[in-house]
Design a protein around this motif. Sequence first.
Motif, PDB file in Angstrom:
ATOM      1  N   GLU A  32     -10.269   9.351 -15.226  1.00 51.70           N
ATOM      2  CA  GLU A  32     -10.676  10.698 -14.821  1.00 51.70           C
ATOM      3  C   GLU A  32     -11.991  10.679 -14.056  1.00 51.70           C
ATOM      4  N   PHE A  57       0.830  -1.210   0.000  1.00 53.22           N
ATOM      5  CA  PHE A  57       0.000   0.000   0.000  1.00 53.22           C
ATOM      6  C   PHE A  57       0.860   1.255   0.000  1.00 53.22           C
ATOM      7  N   PHE A 116      -6.293  13.897  -0.205  1.00 58.39           N
ATOM      8  CA  PHE A 116      -6.920  13.305  -1.385  1.00 58.39           C
ATOM      9  C   PHE A 116      -6.144  12.105  -1.936  1.00 58.39           C
ATOM     10  N   PRO A 117      -4.813  12.203  -2.089  1.00 61.25           N
ATOM     11  CA  PRO A 117      -4.094  11.023  -2.624  1.00 61.25           C
ATOM     12  C   PRO A 117      -4.274   9.792  -1.754  1.00 61.25           C
ATOM     13  N   PHE A 118      -4.272   9.985  -0.439  1.00 62.12           N
ATOM     14  CA  PHE A 118      -4.427   8.829   0.439  1.00 62.12           C
ATOM     15  C   PHE A 118      -5.806   8.194   0.271  1.00 62.12           C
ATOM     16  N   TYR A 142       0.579   4.005  -2.707  1.00 58.30           N
ATOM     17  CA  TYR A 142       0.251   5.386  -2.330  1.00 58.30           C
ATOM     18  C   TYR A 142       1.261   6.357  -2.915  1.00 58.30           C
ATOM     19  N   ILE A 202      -3.177  13.165 -13.945  1.00 58.71           N
ATOM     20  CA  ILE A 202      -4.618  13.223 -14.234  1.00 58.71           C
ATOM     21  C   ILE A 202      -5.142  14.625 -13.954  1.00 58.71           C
ATOM     22  N   LEU A 249      -1.717  10.900  -9.938  1.00 56.43           N
ATOM     23  CA  LEU A 249      -2.715  11.934  -9.662  1.00 56.43           C
ATOM     24  C   LEU A 249      -2.337  13.292 -10.253  1.00 56.43           C
ATOM     25  N   TYR A 307     -11.133   9.797 -10.608  1.00 59.88           N
ATOM     26  CA  TYR A 307     -10.522  10.960  -9.969  1.00 59.88           C
ATOM     27  C   TYR A 307     -11.588  11.948  -9.504  1.00 59.88           C
ATOM     28  N   THR A 308     -12.478  12.305 -10.426  1.00 59.77           N
ATOM     29  CA  THR A 308     -13.488  13.306 -10.068  1.00 59.77           C
ATOM     30  C   THR A 308     -14.471  12.742  -9.044  1.00 59.77           C
ATOM     31  N   MET A 361      -9.203   3.045  -4.257  1.00 60.39           N
ATOM     32  CA  MET A 361      -8.825   2.199  -5.387  1.00 60.39           C
ATOM     33  C   MET A 361      -8.352   0.834  -4.907  1.00 60.39           C
ATOM     34  N   PHE A 362      -7.570   0.824  -3.818  1.00 63.24           N
ATOM     35  CA  PHE A 362      -7.027  -0.448  -3.325  1.00 63.24           C
ATOM     36  C   PHE A 362      -8.156  -1.361  -2.867  1.00 63.24           C
ATOM     37  N   PHE A 418      -7.842   8.502  -2.223  1.00 62.63           N
ATOM     38  CA  PHE A 418      -7.942   7.925  -3.565  1.00 62.63           C
ATOM     39  C   PHE A 418      -7.265   6.549  -3.614  1.00 62.63           C
ATOM     40  N   SER A 419      -6.052   6.461  -3.046  1.00 64.17           N
ATOM     41  CA  SER A 419      -5.340   5.172  -3.036  1.00 64.17           C
ATOM     42  C   SER A 419      -6.132   4.131  -2.257  1.00 64.17           C
ATOM     43  N   LEU A 420      -6.664   4.566  -1.124  1.00 65.00           N
ATOM     44  CA  LEU A 420      -7.414   3.642  -0.272  1.00 65.00           C
ATOM     45  C   LEU A 420      -8.636   3.102  -1.013  1.00 65.00           C
ATOM     46  N   ILE A 462       0.966   6.577  -6.715  1.00 59.28           N
ATOM     47  CA  ILE A 462      -0.262   7.278  -7.120  1.00 59.28           C
ATOM     48  C   ILE A 462      -0.132   8.772  -6.848  1.00 59.28           C
TER      49      ILE A 462
END
Lengths: 191, 244
Positions: B64, A44, B86-88, A48, A59, A56, B67-68, B94-95, B90-92, A51
């Motif tokens: 996209e 993870f 947001f990245p965290f 992370y 995008i 990100l 993402y949105t 998606m994972f 988003f990763s969570l 990404i």
Amino acid sequence: MKSFLGFLVALVATCTGSYAAEAGMPQLDPTYWASQAFWLILIFTILYISISKFYLPKIKDNLDNRENKIKEDLENASKFKKQSETKLEEYESILENAKKEVAKIMIESKKNLDNDIQSKKVLIEKEIESEIIKAQKEILDLKKNSISSIQNIAENIASKIIENLSGDKLNESSVKATVEDISKNNLGKYL
Amino acid sequence: MASNPMQQFTVHKIGPEIKIAGIDLSFTNASLFMLISATAILLFLFLGSKDKKIIPNKIQLIAELFYTFVAKMISDTAGSKAKPYFPFIFSLFMFVLFCNMVGMLPYSFTVTSHIIVTLIMALFIFIAVTIIGFVKHGFKYLSIFVPSGVPSVLLPLITIIEIISYLSRPVSLSVRLFANMMAGHTMLKVFGGFVVSLGILGGWLPLSFSVALTGLEILVAFLQAYVFAILTCIYLNDALNLHH
């Protein structure tokens, strides 16, 4: 149908019974908990980082680019629309002016024509009048001339007649005076 | 054919045993499917962000959309202050989503059907949110346990309830995901077993159930990922914007 359902229920009962007899939930077996935790954290974290660092922003850039492009295009479109509107207004005003000018020119030329016709008419009338006057004068002259020639002819005829009748030659001036007298008295009758 | 519906959840070692300081950290089928999910996510995002097109192709459009979707979820529940996280999230999202979806493939392993996995994620979120709350608000963060507008007679009781509910967050968050995934896959397996044991004559009924359940499980897989992410957002919102 009823027997079928009964069969199904019996099957479920025996299956679950046999399952319960075997080992319970593998999730509660702690043998690989540490391994799962370790690999989860490792994978993870890598996920992370890649990404958040690589994908990100890419995008986001893409989306921002598109938004900017759309905004730009819309702005351009509205600008062009405004331009075309002003052009249209210009065109309409030009058309309006042209129409006004046409009307003005028409009125003016009509007036000019009227004036021209009027003046020409006056001129021609004057000319005609002078012609008439001239003709009248000519006629009068002709009349006068004709009167004097008639008198002459009358004198000649009268003296000839008298000569032939009496054989005498009369005094020319007395004949003339007599003819003149008669013509004066009778001139109104012929003219 | 494995007849035990719980057998699909067993973890077994793949390759050599790895032991560090006496702890078994061997690569297992769970690790393999975590790796597969993560690789799938990275591949998907790579393909989705490779061509920077103004008019996106299908995969770029889907990336996209994700993402949105997540961005909107965060801004709706936790406001603009949650942007750094947001990245965290988003990763969570998606994972969890990919682990759930990969688990729907036949003969695969569902990573999120293990309480230890979901518990670690939930505990991490819980501890991180608590730290964020204390860093942002200091000891005023404790006022989260004292809701405003409560009569003073009820206040001690409410505070105790609030503390319990706060402390049970990691448990509820992890058990929700784990139990949903486990129950769904067990059901699928049980009905699959019925299809075989009832044979060509009686197997059609459980087969149709299986088909319907597969659809339901795909919905649950997405929904649980969404719930997991949105609850994280809500906890984050509590820590960032102290409403009480």
